[in-house]
Scaffold this motif. Sequence first.
Motif, PDB file in Angstrom:
ATOM      1  N   UNK A  16       0.841  -1.200   0.000  1.00 30.79           N
ATOM      2  CA  UNK A  16       0.000   0.000   0.000  1.00 30.79           C
ATOM      3  C   UNK A  16       0.876   1.249   0.000  1.00 30.79           C
ATOM      4  N   UNK A  17       1.895   1.241   0.870  1.00 36.82           N
ATOM      5  CA  UNK A  17       2.773   2.408   0.966  1.00 36.82           C
ATOM      6  C   UNK A  17       3.466   2.643  -0.374  1.00 36.82           C
ATOM      7  N   UNK A  18       3.927   1.548  -0.982  1.00 35.56           N
ATOM      8  CA  UNK A  18       4.624   1.675  -2.257  1.00 35.56           C
ATOM      9  C   UNK A  18       3.674   2.201  -3.331  1.00 35.56           C
ATOM     10  N   UNK A  19       2.445   1.683  -3.326  1.00 34.50           N
ATOM     11  CA  UNK A  19       1.461   2.128  -4.321  1.00 34.50           C
ATOM     12  C   UNK A  19       1.213   3.623  -4.172  1.00 34.50           C
ATOM     13  N   UNK A  20       1.091   4.074  -2.924  1.00 35.07           N
ATOM     14  CA  UNK A  20       0.848   5.494  -2.673  1.00 35.07           C
ATOM     15  C   UNK A  20       2.037   6.347  -3.109  1.00 35.07           C
ATOM     16  N   UNK A  21       3.234   5.814  -2.875  1.00 36.57           N
ATOM     17  CA  UNK A  21       4.446   6.565  -3.199  1.00 36.57           C
ATOM     18  C   UNK A  21       4.628   6.645  -4.709  1.00 36.57           C
ATOM     19  N   UNK A  22       4.295   5.514  -5.380  1.00 37.55           N
ATOM     20  CA  UNK A  22       4.552   5.406  -6.808  1.00 37.55           C
ATOM     21  C   UNK A  22       3.500   6.156  -7.638  1.00 37.55           C
ATOM     22  N   UNK A  23       2.235   6.119  -7.184  1.00 36.38           N
ATOM     23  CA  UNK A  23       1.154   6.697  -7.982  1.00 36.38           C
ATOM     24  C   UNK A  23       1.079   8.199  -7.769  1.00 36.38           C
ATOM     25  N   UNK A  24       1.109   8.955  -8.858  1.00 33.76           N
ATOM     26  CA  UNK A  24       1.005  10.397  -8.717  1.00 33.76           C
ATOM     27  C   UNK A  24      -0.272  10.959  -9.320  1.00 33.76           C
ATOM     28  N   UNK A  25      -0.824  10.229 -10.294  1.00 34.23           N
ATOM     29  CA  UNK A  25      -2.018  10.724 -10.960  1.00 34.23           C
ATOM     30  C   UNK A  25      -3.204  10.675  -9.997  1.00 34.23           C
ATOM     31  N   UNK A  26      -3.825  11.841  -9.718  1.00 35.17           N
ATOM     32  CA  UNK A  26      -4.922  11.844  -8.743  1.00 35.17           C
ATOM     33  C   UNK A  26      -6.054  10.904  -9.118  1.00 35.17           C
ATOM     34  N   UNK A  27      -6.262  10.679 -10.427  1.00 38.35           N
ATOM     35  CA  UNK A  27      -7.349   9.787 -10.820  1.00 38.35           C
ATOM     36  C   UNK A  27      -7.117   8.372 -10.299  1.00 38.35           C
ATOM     37  N   UNK A  28      -5.886   7.870 -10.488  1.00 38.58           N
ATOM     38  CA  UNK A  28      -5.611   6.513 -10.005  1.00 38.58           C
ATOM     39  C   UNK A  28      -5.657   6.466  -8.487  1.00 38.58           C
ATOM     40  N   UNK A  29      -5.136   7.533  -7.845  1.00 42.14           N
ATOM     41  CA  UNK A  29      -5.186   7.567  -6.383  1.00 42.14           C
ATOM     42  C   UNK A  29      -6.632   7.536  -5.895  1.00 42.14           C
ATOM     43  N   UNK A  30      -7.477   8.300  -6.595  1.00 42.93           N
ATOM     44  CA  UNK A  30      -8.874   8.357  -6.183  1.00 42.93           C
ATOM     45  C   UNK A  30      -9.559   7.000  -6.377  1.00 42.93           C
ATOM     46  N   UNK A  31      -9.229   6.332  -7.498  1.00 39.74           N
ATOM     47  CA  UNK A  31      -9.777   4.999  -7.721  1.00 39.74           C
ATOM     48  C   UNK A  31      -9.360   4.063  -6.598  1.00 39.74           C
ATOM     49  N   UNK A  32      -8.064   4.120  -6.245  1.00 38.57           N
ATOM     50  CA  UNK A  32      -7.576   3.247  -5.171  1.00 38.57           C
ATOM     51  C   UNK A  32      -8.253   3.593  -3.844  1.00 38.57           C
ATOM     52  N   UNK A  33      -8.503   4.892  -3.612  1.00 36.62           N
ATOM     53  CA  UNK A  33      -9.167   5.288  -2.382  1.00 36.62           C
ATOM     54  C   UNK A  33     -10.583   4.735  -2.334  1.00 36.62           C
ATOM     55  N   UNK A  34     -11.278   4.788  -3.484  1.00 33.33           N
ATOM     56  CA  UNK A  34     -12.622   4.201  -3.534  1.00 33.33           C
ATOM     57  C   UNK A  34     -12.564   2.707  -3.232  1.00 33.33           C
ATOM     58  N   UNK A  35     -11.546   2.044  -3.751  1.00 35.56           N
ATOM     59  CA  UNK A  35     -11.398   0.613  -3.454  1.00 35.56           C
ATOM     60  C   UNK A  35     -11.271   0.427  -1.947  1.00 35.56           C
ATOM     61  N   UNK A  36     -10.492   1.298  -1.315  1.00 35.31           N
ATOM     62  CA  UNK A  36     -10.326   1.193   0.135  1.00 35.31           C
ATOM     63  C   UNK A  36     -11.648   1.333   0.861  1.00 35.31           C
ATOM     64  N   UNK A  37     -12.440   2.324   0.468  1.00 31.47           N
ATOM     65  CA  UNK A  37     -13.738   2.537   1.124  1.00 31.47           C
ATOM     66  C   UNK A  37     -14.637   1.329   0.909  1.00 31.47           C
TER      67      UNK A  37
END
Lengths: 313, 388, 291
Positions: free
Chosen positions: A15-36
């Motif tokens: 998770x930490x690596x994914x957060x560090x590696x991903x910069x595009x807010x769209x992908x981050x937002x998608x991953x955040x939705x997955x978390x929710x």
Amino acid sequence: MTRDRIPYAVFTLIVAAAGWYTDNPYYLQTLTFIGINTLLALGLNMLMGYAGQISLGHAAFYGIGAYGTAILTVHWHVSPWLALPGAVAAAMLVACIVGIPTLKLSGYYLGMGTLGFGMIVNILFREWSSVTGGASGFVGIPSLELGPISFSSTKNYFYLVWGFVIFSFILCHRIINSRVGRALRAIHDGEKAAAAVGVDTAKLKLQVFILSAAFSALAGFLYAHMVFFISPESFDFIASIRIVTMVVIGGMASVWGSLIGASLLTLLPEWLHAFSEFEMVVYGLILMIIMIFLPKGLTRGLLDMFERARKNK
Amino acid sequence: MMTTHAYRPLMWIISLVVACLIFVSPALAESGKPTYKIGGIFAVTGPASFLGDPEKNSLKLAVEQINKAGGIDGHMLEAVIYDTEGDPSKTVMGVSKLINKDQVIAIIGPSLTPTTLAVVPMIQKAKIPFISCAAGNKIVQPVDPWVFKTAQSDIMAVATIYDHLKSKNVKKISIITVANAFGESGKEQLLAQAPTYGLTVIQSETFGAKDTDMTAQITKIRQEKPEAIVCWGTNPGPAVLAKNIQQLGLDIPLYQSHGVASPKFIELAGSAADGIMLPTGKILIASLLPDSDTDKKVLTGYIADYEAKFKSPVSGFGGYAYDAMNILATAMKGSNGDKEKIRAGIENVKGHVGVSGVFNFSPTDHNGLGQDAFVMVKIVNGKWELLK
Amino acid sequence: MQEFIQYFFSGITNGAIYAVIAIGFSMLYNSTELINFAHGEFVMLGSMCMITFFGSMHLPLIPAIILAIVCVTAAGLLFERLAIRTVKNPEHIVLIIITVGASIFLRGLGMLIWGKDAFSIPPFSSHPPLDIHGAKLLSQSIWIILIFLLTTVGLQLFYKKTLTGKAMEANAISKRAAWIVGIPSRLMVTLAFGLSATMGAVAGVIIAPVTMCSYDMGTMIGLKGFCAAMLGGLGSLWGALIGGFLLGILEAFGVGFVSSGLKDATAFLLLLFILYVRPGGIISSADVKRF
């Protein structure tokens, strides 16, 4: 014990690596939705997978979490960090009041009871417009701040949500591998037998119901402060069914199953955009095909296939 | 034999995953002149598809026309369109994708008020010109620098109906609204504006968007004996209501909202549609307008182009996206793709003759339409007729 | 008094529709212990077929109805063969999610075939409404109640008088015992699926003229039918009838005497109350298994 923790440590690193590696807010937002969605699936999985009790109204608790924090922070000007326990406590209280009579039902009747409850809560969100903003929705939910850290940044919010997810994973893991967890599985396999060996089934079922409501409310809280807007249709009957689908597709009675189910059901519609008009047909077909060929869900099904393939070598 | 059996499900999964991956990979970028990417986000499927579908088509139509005329300052336009299904979470994801992945320079849509309100915080953060196609008044009040809208507001629709009621000397009305955001916003305006026109709303009922029978609500209305009924909803509910009113033999004038202003309504309600009055943009009665009307040329042109391209009858709703694109195009001229310049450009659009009316934007008015955007029409023998 | 009768008429019209849908749910449950979440979509298919055959192709009424029902029944049988029977060692919850997938699939299919617009067809006959104490009973309501009565009497006769019907009932009571006396249980399940789809089609056909039909009409009406089946007691024909009418009448009176915005809430509150008092529905059948 320590070997148990390895998967969670690895997962945290991923998770930490994914957060560090991903910069595009769209992908981050998608991953955040997955978390929710994972939190939602995890909560229901505790109830369905481990205690064997269905709920077709879990979106109600999701909604109570979201509307709870919205009302507390916007109308009553409470700090979001105080609203979090407030909203979760509200959902737990409602779960307790509803759970006592409803959990006496079983099977489809329990499904119906929870479905009815979900519908009533949804109608309340829509009709009580002076408080909830009605069908037009609730606007102006504040973003989360913690001292100098602002969670209005997509990346920080990603870490916040997944922090909660990892915490919940570990919590669930501990519950499942405790005395309570064993008692729950006993209820799943046979309620009368469990009662006969001294498990207080009614109390335990209620406790799990309340716990799963708390997870859903937490997800609702995170959703509200991510999107800053909520409206009743996010918490309707279809939303409840989607949570059940996540649990079953991912795999019941599996913490990782919740993650996989939530990921699939969040990502699939994004991928299927390319089909435009055919999106619904393809989506329905994929759900059916997964269930027909992997009736135990993706997690168990893929593991089984892997093992069978190894044996056949 | 055993192995093939064991592998069969695996093959399914793999082929599925591969299929998904193929579709995920971004469409091959076209080489050549730099294009302006315009984002479109509409409820193409789901309960609001009657809005989103024509909006999507109209956006495509407008983009095609602009490109055919040589683009904007030599730049071609490209529309990237996603479906919201009317769901706020899906809309948020879609807009995020448009802003961050597709890197569009402006966004048109969504179709509904809740989905619009859901994405406004993102728009403010991303600072990107945004023209909504939804009716709700909350979108542009208070005014946000980046948020515009092209659909007529409920305020004007209600005012148009109430003007007409006042001229008929009506004092007591019953209202019946659909239980969703559109109906709720209408109800709010109907209740708020009634005193100004000397009207009393003696009763307020609602119906579900998918209700199959409304005789119970009508029975309740009949008891109160109002002088007129105002129904606020979108197809198909109001058509069911009109049918039920006819069947129960109620002889009270029925007013509908601009939400049913499409030929579909007459088709659905059949003979029950006769005598119903409603406010609408001029598109429905374009052929009835005098040739001197400034709007007529734009309207008939849009109708002809739309029907030729999509082979389906035009409704007033697609015009929201069509106007939005054309207003955007005006604002984009000479902006060189600078978002702040485009935003300021939209505020300077004056006298733009669009499908929904004449737009006059200003820093304080982000809708730009006046009440003259609406006319009252009456349905007579299955045809629209202009009132007064 | 006049209002009271009018609410009642509205209630029994909707109630008859809910009851037909509830019978479909109940019948399938009896043979397979499965709830088909795609049942509402069969109702939709019934309505849309009616739109095509009666509305656009202008077939005479009776052939149009029969053709619509045959098409939907075939779709139901196909669904059972392709999606349900292929699952090995099925758990109920898995089958239920398959039906959820099927409902999305069928809705998508409906959208592809008929488009996103709503349609309507004229009533089966254009008699003026019956006037009873100032309350109006619409001609289509009479059709609905008539077809509903025909269907239930037909079903009752089928179950009690024909060998196949008796075999189905035996299979529903005990699969094992039925198997021992030589009843092919797999065929009975297929038959139950077909009949259940037929019920959905009947409901779809009779509501086509009263409401506006579109590809997404099935979800809500299927849900109401499901509630009616649960309210009466799953697996019981009479339960489905009582549940359907009770729900329809409750809704109508909910509009009349409480508030139209809260009519669904009133209905669901009462439903919860009935479930708490009688946890197996009004006509409790045998203990319902867990998921």
